[in-house]
Every structure is written in C-alpha cells, then in structure tokens.
Design an enzyme around this catalytic site. Sequence first.
Site, PDB file in Angstrom:
ATOM      1  N   ASP A   1      -8.717   0.357 -10.681  1.00  0.00           N
ATOM      2  CA  ASP A   1      -9.402  -0.231  -9.530  1.00  0.00           C
ATOM      3  C   ASP A   1     -10.698   0.537  -9.289  1.00  0.00           C
ATOM      4  OD1 ASP A   1     -10.272  -1.214  -7.110  1.00  0.00           O
ATOM      5  OD2 ASP A   1      -8.527  -0.596  -5.966  1.00  0.00           O
TER       6      ASP A   1
ATOM      7  N   LYS B   1       0.858  -1.181   0.000  1.00  0.00           N
ATOM      8  CA  LYS B   1       0.000   0.000   0.000  1.00  0.00           C
ATOM      9  C   LYS B   1       0.894   1.232   0.000  1.00  0.00           C
ATOM     10  CE  LYS B   1      -4.472  -1.203   0.520  1.00  0.00           C
ATOM     11  NZ  LYS B   1      -5.574  -0.632  -0.283  1.00  0.00           N
TER      12      LYS B   1
ATOM     13  N   GLU C   1      -1.885   0.518  -8.822  1.00  0.00           N
ATOM     14  CA  GLU C   1      -3.313   0.826  -8.953  1.00  0.00           C
ATOM     15  C   GLU C   1      -3.561   2.323  -8.762  1.00  0.00           C
ATOM     16  OE1 GLU C   1      -5.721  -1.661  -6.388  1.00  0.00           O
ATOM     17  OE2 GLU C   1      -4.244  -3.292  -6.547  1.00  0.00           O
TER      18      GLU C   1
ATOM     19  N   ASP D   1      -0.674  -0.147  -4.603  1.00  0.00           N
ATOM     20  CA  ASP D   1      -2.010   0.460  -4.604  1.00  0.00           C
ATOM     21  C   ASP D   1      -1.938   1.833  -3.947  1.00  0.00           C
ATOM     22  OD1 ASP D   1      -4.677   1.059  -4.651  1.00  0.00           O
ATOM     23  OD2 ASP D   1      -5.311  -0.548  -3.311  1.00  0.00           O
TER      24      ASP D   1
ATOM     25  N   LYS E   1     -13.135  -6.071  -7.361  1.00  0.00           N
ATOM     26  CA  LYS E   1     -13.522  -6.326  -5.973  1.00  0.00           C
ATOM     27  C   LYS E   1     -15.029  -6.583  -5.973  1.00  0.00           C
ATOM     28  CE  LYS E   1      -9.747  -3.569  -4.124  1.00  0.00           C
ATOM     29  NZ  LYS E   1      -9.310  -2.303  -3.520  1.00  0.00           N
TER      30      LYS E   1
END
Length: 327
Positions: A218, A138, A195, A166, A240
Amino acid sequence: MNTTPRNAALYRYSLPMDAGVVLRNQRLKTRDGLLIHLQQGEQEGWGEIAPLPEFSQETLAQAEQAALNWLQSWQSGVLPPESPLPSVAFGTSCAVAELEQRLPQQADYRKAPLCTGDPDELFEVLTALPGEKVAKVKVGLYEAVRDGMVVNVLLEALPDLRLRLDANRSWTRAKADGFAKYVNPAVRDRIAFLEEPCKTRDESRDFARATGIAIAWDESVREADFVVQAEPGVAAIVIKPTLVGSLARCRSLVEQAHAVGLTAVISSSIESSLGLTQLARIAHWLTPTTVPGLDTLDLMQAQILRCWPDSRLPLLETQELECLWRS
C-alpha cells in the site's frame, strides 16, 4: 483543434466528520478538499483534489495553488502538464476525462465493509452481504494479540468470509508474529491480504513467508523505488488514486499488477461522495472483478454534488460550497 471557449471554477469544501476518525497521530474533525469544474461547449467535467492529512505529501494550501495554476493554464487554451502533486494530478485528470467522455459511467458500488463497532451488528451486516463476502479490518490500532483474536473470531464464525487487513506499517516483526499466533492456521488462507504489516518491506516479506498470511503493498506503491513484481507471499497492490496520481498512472499500475498475477484494488482516501463515485467508476473500468475499498462515506456527515446509491446523507450543491475562483 477545438476552439470552443473554456470556463473553469475552483471550489473548496469542509465536511464534518464522525468524532472517532483518527489518522495516525491526528483526529480528523473535518474533511477538507477542493473541487474543480471544467466546461467547454456542452461538455463538462468534475474532479476532486483532497490531500489526506498524515498521508499525502502535499498540503491543501499547496494543492490549491497548484490547482489554480493548472486551471488558469487550461482555461487559456492549453492542456497543462501533469502536476507533480498526486492529489492535483488525480483530480485534474478525472475532470479532463469526464469532459472528454473518457471516464465510463458504469460504476462498481460494491464495498468491502469496514468492520467496526458492535460485534452482533457486524455479524448481521456481514451475513447479509450479497455475493462474494469481502470485508476489511483495521489492525495495529490496539494490541496485536487483540487484533488476532478479533480476526480469528470473524473468520471462524463466517466460513464464507474473506478479510482484507490493514496495519499501515504499525507493527514490529515481534508484534506481527503475536497477531498471527492468535489466528488459526486453518483460516489464514481466507485473509485475502494484510497490507504492510511491518515497518519495513523485508520484515513484511519475512512475516508472509513464516505465517502463510498473504500481504499487500500500500504505502510502498507510492514510494519512488517501488517496482510491481510477483513475489512469494505478496497477493495484491492497493491503489489510492488521491495519493498515487493521475488516471494514467493508476491505470499503468493496474496493468502492471495484472501482468504479473497480482490483484489490484482501487481504494479511497476518504474522498467526498463526488470522488467516491468516480473511484467506483474507475474500479468498474480497470478492476471489474475485484471489490474496491470504498467504504468511507459514512465517516462523513454530508455528500457533495453526486449521491452514493442508497446513502441517506444530505447532499450539498455548488451554491453551498466556497467558490475560490471562476473564469
């Protein structure tokens, strides 16, 4: 037409989270969601409905009412239309797919580990990964320069590692460039994708062209104007399901991505172990050659109904959940 009587139930759960889980502007103390249970004759199916705070368009209260309406219609003998609320559409479609034995049992329990904590322990975990070494970092939570240095250290220390990053649209273009400056150009091709690095899609596209760092969509996947298409510098789409919608919608996105040469990654929205094991089955079914992004179970302090392999977290059964409705 199957006239076997139908029975259904709706449960609510609340799982304590690790203290450090922060979603955008909110610390997540508990993961709250709903489970639906369908029964018809000898067949049964489960589904999880768990809107993710700060990310889902619907609240848990809205999802609960929509799920209850859906269950009452289903129990009366009809198949209700797909809910416009993504979490409800996903959970109900999983329950129906299990009931009708259309969701394959075989699962992909590989995880792209989320890189946090002590660097020495992290190197040990990553070095021990079997097969393809894929991990996730992250970025965007701290200074972009710091993120760039951390990513560079990991890639240079582990030459067979590929990283997924991300940023959740957290960077200005200048900050994204600051990140890239600290990543050695020689290792940038081992960033599988980053992302949504910037606040707009156009800025993210420009970043990919300028740096050679591949990007993935995303948040964009869940926006009304999004079209799956091949673009320079775009490597993947991240799906997701809790945020996207029904199994049919997810399958369509995977097929569209594969048709234009993009990778499709099935990823979690911090579902319980029930939802995560279903996502692992979906990943094996729809994206068998791609490691899914499902390393979120350890953020919670318990499992529900179904165990993730090798997890030592305690398991809660239905009698330990709050039953909201039963037919």
